[in-house]
Design a protein around this motif. Structure first.
Motif: not given
Length: 332
Positions: A165, A167, A173, A186, A188-189, A191, A194, A197-198
């Motif tokens: 994940m 970026d 991605n 993105v 993920w960890t 943001n 997100t 949800w990650a």
């Protein structure tokens, strides 16, 4: 007139009827004695490795202990939980765990993570269990393959998904951009929108096989005659699932949910590795660990650990009460 009313000696059947309760009572006592004989070593070990540290943690939560001077800890009462500081000008402020916004944010994150992840894992676990319970070629291989994510250590899973994940060079991605679902990478960890949800996605990937395994064990206990009778009567498979299968495996699902929920409420390693120092994913266990060892607030961290234990205990008891779980086997 009976033999007893005439003063005649009791018959053999009467003697056996009188001796049978005594025999059952002796057998019950023997079983109980054997059960305690086998349970006592385990209880002693649990008291040593779990009970004593828990008592110490509760004690330190009422002191001013620190890592540099644990032996010199002094009793301060509930100040780690609740303290009012009077500034002398008619105003004051409350301090302590109960008034710590970061702590309540960690509580919310933990509950949110637990509810969402366990719900998804239960639904997916039920689907996988139904598939694995069906007869098809290569079923044993598929069953073994499904358990691989659960067998991988959590630290390894977290690092693996963190790379995927990423970026900058993460494959996730790259795949999403290739199919046009996202226009730019993105984080993920990192943001805030997100990050949680990650974590949930990684946890669902890893722990769904555990739920499927427990539910599959419940499906294996359902008599095959029930399905044969339903098939002969021409009942639709969907109706059989809702009216027959689901009620019969309900105890297995409830046990799986409580086991998984207890584990989710204590989540630490996945979040600590995947999203370190992130307030959007910080859970109660991470909060307690930071105060215990990183911030040298040993007493404050002990208070957080104690409250974490109480939260888990209350949720467990409430769940058992609402779900009416028969943990003592009295419903047999």
């Amino acid at each position: 007139m009976s033999n007893l009313s005439m003063g005649a000696p009791p018959t053999e059947k009467a003697i056996e009827a009188q001796e049978r309760p005594a025999t059952r009572s002796n057998l019950s006592r023997e079983r109980l004695r054997s059960a305690w004989l086998f349970l006592t070593p385990m209880i002693l070990v649990l008291a040593l490795v779990a009970g004593w540290p828990l008592i110490q943690t509760i004690y330190y939560s009422f002191t001013d202990a620190s890592l540099t001077d644990i032996d010199g800890a002094e009793w301060i009462g509930i100040r780690n939980y609740w303290e009012y500081v009077d500034y002398g000008d008619g105003e004051g402020e409350y301090f302590g765990l109960f008034f710590d916004d970061q702590w309540w944010n960690a509580v919310w994150n933990t509950v949110y993570y637990t509810v969402i992840s366990v719900s998804i894992e239960t639904v997916l676990g039920l689907v996988f269990a139904l598939v694995l319970n069906a007869e098809f070629r290569g079923r044993s291989i598929v069953r073994a393959a499904v358990l691989i994510p659960w067998a991988i250590p959590t630290i390894v899973s977290a690092k693996m998904w963190a790379w995927m994940m990423n970026d900058q060079f993460g494959i996730l991605n790259d795949m999403l951009m290739t199919v046009g679902l996202i226009s730019s990478p993105v984080a993920w960890t990192a943001n805030p929108e997100t990050a949680m949800w990650a974590v949930i996605m990684v946890d669902v990937w890893k722990t769904t096989p555990f739920m499927a395994l427990l539910i599959l064990a419940g499906l294996q206990m359902v008599p095959g005659d029930v399905y044969e009778a339903a098939k002969i009567d021409g009942i639709h498979p969907v109706k059989v699932f809702w009216k027959v299968t689901l009620p019969l495996i309900r105890p297995a699902i409830l046990v799986a949910v409580i086991f998984r929920a207890l584990d989710a409420l204590r989540i630490f390693d996945l979040i600590y590795v995947l999203t370190p120092n992130n307030t959007d994913t910080k859970t109660m266990s991470v909060f307690a660990q930071e105060n215990l060892f990183q911030f040298d607030k040993f007493a404050y961290g002990s208070a957080a650990s104690t409250f974490l234990f109480l939260v888990i205990a209350m949720i467990t008891l409430l769940y058992i009460k609402i779900a009416r779980l028969d943990l003592g086997g009295r419903g047999r």
